[in-house]
Design an enzyme around this catalytic site. Structure first.
Site, PDB file in Angstrom:
ATOM      1  N   GLU A 147     -11.350   3.133   5.808  1.00 52.19           N
ATOM      2  CA  GLU A 147     -10.309   4.057   6.307  1.00 52.19           C
ATOM      3  C   GLU A 147     -11.042   5.083   7.174  1.00 52.19           C
ATOM      4  O   GLU A 147     -10.887   5.101   8.381  1.00 52.19           O
ATOM      5  CB  GLU A 147      -9.584   4.723   5.124  1.00 52.19           C
ATOM      6  CG  GLU A 147      -8.513   5.728   5.556  1.00 52.19           C
ATOM      7  CD  GLU A 147      -7.839   6.449   4.379  1.00 52.19           C
ATOM      8  OE1 GLU A 147      -8.378   6.398   3.249  1.00 52.19           O
ATOM      9  OE2 GLU A 147      -6.775   7.079   4.602  1.00 52.19           O
TER      10      GLU A 147
ATOM     11  N   HIS B  16       1.139   4.770  -2.479  1.00 57.35           N
ATOM     12  CA  HIS B  16       0.748   5.590  -3.638  1.00 57.35           C
ATOM     13  C   HIS B  16       2.018   6.269  -4.119  1.00 57.35           C
ATOM     14  O   HIS B  16       2.610   7.052  -3.367  1.00 57.35           O
ATOM     15  CB  HIS B  16      -0.290   6.636  -3.246  1.00 57.35           C
ATOM     16  CG  HIS B  16      -1.531   6.049  -2.657  1.00 57.35           C
ATOM     17  ND1 HIS B  16      -2.652   5.800  -3.405  1.00 57.35           N
ATOM     18  CD2 HIS B  16      -1.821   5.625  -1.388  1.00 57.35           C
ATOM     19  CE1 HIS B  16      -3.592   5.273  -2.625  1.00 57.35           C
ATOM     20  NE2 HIS B  16      -3.108   5.145  -1.395  1.00 57.35           N
TER      21      HIS B  16
ATOM     22  N   HIS C 202       0.864  -1.194   0.000  1.00 55.85           N
ATOM     23  CA  HIS C 202       0.000   0.000   0.000  1.00 55.85           C
ATOM     24  C   HIS C 202       0.895   1.238   0.000  1.00 55.85           C
ATOM     25  O   HIS C 202       1.238   1.776   1.050  1.00 55.85           O
ATOM     26  CB  HIS C 202      -0.930  -0.047   1.225  1.00 55.85           C
ATOM     27  CG  HIS C 202      -1.966   1.042   1.248  1.00 55.85           C
ATOM     28  ND1 HIS C 202      -3.100   0.957   2.043  1.00 55.85           N
ATOM     29  CD2 HIS C 202      -2.055   2.224   0.598  1.00 55.85           C
ATOM     30  CE1 HIS C 202      -3.822   2.061   1.876  1.00 55.85           C
ATOM     31  NE2 HIS C 202      -3.201   2.847   1.010  1.00 55.85           N
TER      32      HIS C 202
ATOM     33  N   ASP D 150       1.431   7.109   2.014  1.00 54.36           N
ATOM     34  CA  ASP D 150       1.986   8.294   1.341  1.00 54.36           C
ATOM     35  C   ASP D 150       3.161   8.813   2.171  1.00 54.36           C
ATOM     36  O   ASP D 150       3.035   9.813   2.884  1.00 54.36           O
ATOM     37  CB  ASP D 150       0.898   9.372   1.214  1.00 54.36           C
ATOM     38  CG  ASP D 150      -0.297   8.879   0.423  1.00 54.36           C
ATOM     39  OD1 ASP D 150      -0.208   8.815  -0.811  1.00 54.36           O
ATOM     40  OD2 ASP D 150      -1.313   8.504   1.061  1.00 54.36           O
TER      41      ASP D 150
HETATM   42  N1  ADE Z   1      -4.792   8.515  -2.089  1.00 50.22           N
HETATM   43  C1  ADE Z   1      -3.567   8.599  -1.567  1.00 50.22           C
HETATM   44  N2  ADE Z   1      -3.585   8.230  -0.275  1.00 50.22           N
HETATM   45  C2  ADE Z   1      -4.872   7.888   0.014  1.00 50.22           C
HETATM   46  C3  ADE Z   1      -5.531   7.429   1.169  1.00 50.22           C
HETATM   47  N3  ADE Z   1      -4.895   7.236   2.335  1.00 50.22           N
HETATM   48  N4  ADE Z   1      -6.857   7.210   1.105  1.00 50.22           N
HETATM   49  C4  ADE Z   1      -7.511   7.426  -0.036  1.00 50.22           C
HETATM   50  N5  ADE Z   1      -6.940   7.854  -1.152  1.00 50.22           N
HETATM   51  C5  ADE Z   1      -5.625   8.084  -1.133  1.00 50.22           C
HETATM   52 ZN    ZN Z   2      -3.903   4.658   0.426  1.00 49.51          ZN
END
Ligand code: ADE
Ligand code: ZN
Length: 349
Positions: free
Chosen positions: A208, A27, A25, A287
């Protein structure tokens, strides 16, 4: 399953750093550090609404998912050329290799780029070239997962899939990300069904900020094989039973959850509760440039905050990362053997 030797808590930090692991996970646009945002802005003649690297970093004070996404999409606006996507991905892969990541399944958000006139091919070929070079340079395996932005329409997702058709075989699957609440998985049932027909693997962000119903929806409507985040699952015992029985992995991101205020502190994070409930949790960075740490920082900080976590949990989390990865069974067990060796050598040291 063969269990590793127990290792003293004072040696946990070294073990967490050294153990081989998969990152499931991440991005890639979320790995763009402020310094690289400014360097690419200069290289491409893009004007940023921030005066300096420090001013940009100061804007990283998030209150929820949307407050982060607004800044994350602004940061990604500096990416224009194939070389930009290559440089971003190679920097992440180099950093991941230092954390003993041996395999990464990398999300990318093409709609963030195609909306600005960047071609799908520019994005994919740049990222793919970095993935190839990482294998050659560091022996780091990686694969790409194309994410649809859920705040946009299903029709736009279909158009994106159409643009990606020439590159089938160069990404292994699809995901669903961006603003969760108000955009339930069911909105994308048809485009995910088409992806399934095309032989693509499927993952989705769910639970989330959104409710357990969104995790049910990801499983039932999207046929998601992993759930990204999924930390809200514990609110629904029937869902926990299903996730455990079907061994659906949750790609948990502790520092992300902290910075986006999903949990007020790491000490109140439910990572251990998820494992104790029999769920296949993994630890990931989400991220890392925005949330203050790469994958080993996530492991180190969550283990420091949850003192009941042991070396057996560390082994379980790394083992799960390989079990949940989209690689061949032979590759998976080769890495799991390397994981066992890392524990043996740490126990003997
Ligand atoms: N895009 C990048 N990080 C994200 C996250 N934590 N939740 C949803 N979309 C995302
Ligand atoms: Zn994410």
């Amino acid at each position: 399953m063969h269990h590793p030797p127990a290792i003293d808590r004072e040696r946990l930090p070294a073990l967490l750093a050294r153990m081989p692991k998969a990152e499931l996970h991440i991005h890639i646009e979320g790995s763009l550090e402020p310094e690289m945002i400014f360097a690419l802005a200069q290289r491409n003649g893009v004007t940023l609404p921030y005066a300096s690297v420090q001013a940009l970093r100061q804007a990283y004070a998030f209150t929820d998912l949307q407050s982060f996404l607004d800044i994350y999409y602004a940061g990604a606006s500096v990416l224009l050329t194939e070389q930009d996507f290559y440089d971003m991905a190679l920097a992440y892969l180099e950093r991941a290799a230092r954390d003993n990541v041996v395999h990464a399944e990398i999300f990318f958000d093409p709609q963030t780029h195609t909306a600005r006139g960047v071609a799908m091919g520019t994005v994919i070929t740049g990222l793919e070239r970095a993935c190839r070079d990482a294998q050659a340079r560091w022996g780091l395996s990686s694969a790409l997962i194309l994410c649809f932005l859920r705040h946009l329409s299903e029709q736009e997702a279909f158009a994106t899939l159409e643009q990606a058709q020439p590159y089938l075989g160069r990404f292994i699957g699809v995901g669903l990300d961006s603003s969760e609440v108000g955009h339930p998985p069911e909105k994308f049932a048809r485009v995910f069904a088409r992806c399934r027909e095309l032989g693509l693997r499927r993952v989705a962000h769910a639970g989330e900020e959104g409710p357990p119903a969104y995790i049910w929806g990801a499983l039932d409507s999207l046929h998601a094989e992993r759930i990204d985040h999924g930390v809200q699952a514990l609110g629904d015992p029937a869902l926990v039973q299903r996730l455990a029985r079907e061994r659906i992995a949750l790609t948990v991101c502790p520092l992300s959850n902290l910075k986006l205020r999903v949990f007020p502190t790491l000490a109140t994070h439910n990572l251990q509760a998820l494992l104790d409930a029999g769920l296949m949790a993994t630890v990931n960075s989400d991220d890392p440039a925005y949330f203050g740490g790469y994958i080993n920082d996530n492991f180190l900080q969550v283990f420091a905050a949850l003192p009941q976590l042991t070396s057996t949990h560390a082994w379980q989390l790394a083992h799960n990362s390989f079990a949940a990865s989209f690689v061949t069974p032979a590759q998976r067990s080769a890495w799991q053997d390397r994981l066992a060796e890392a524990f043996e050598s740490c126990a003997q040291a």
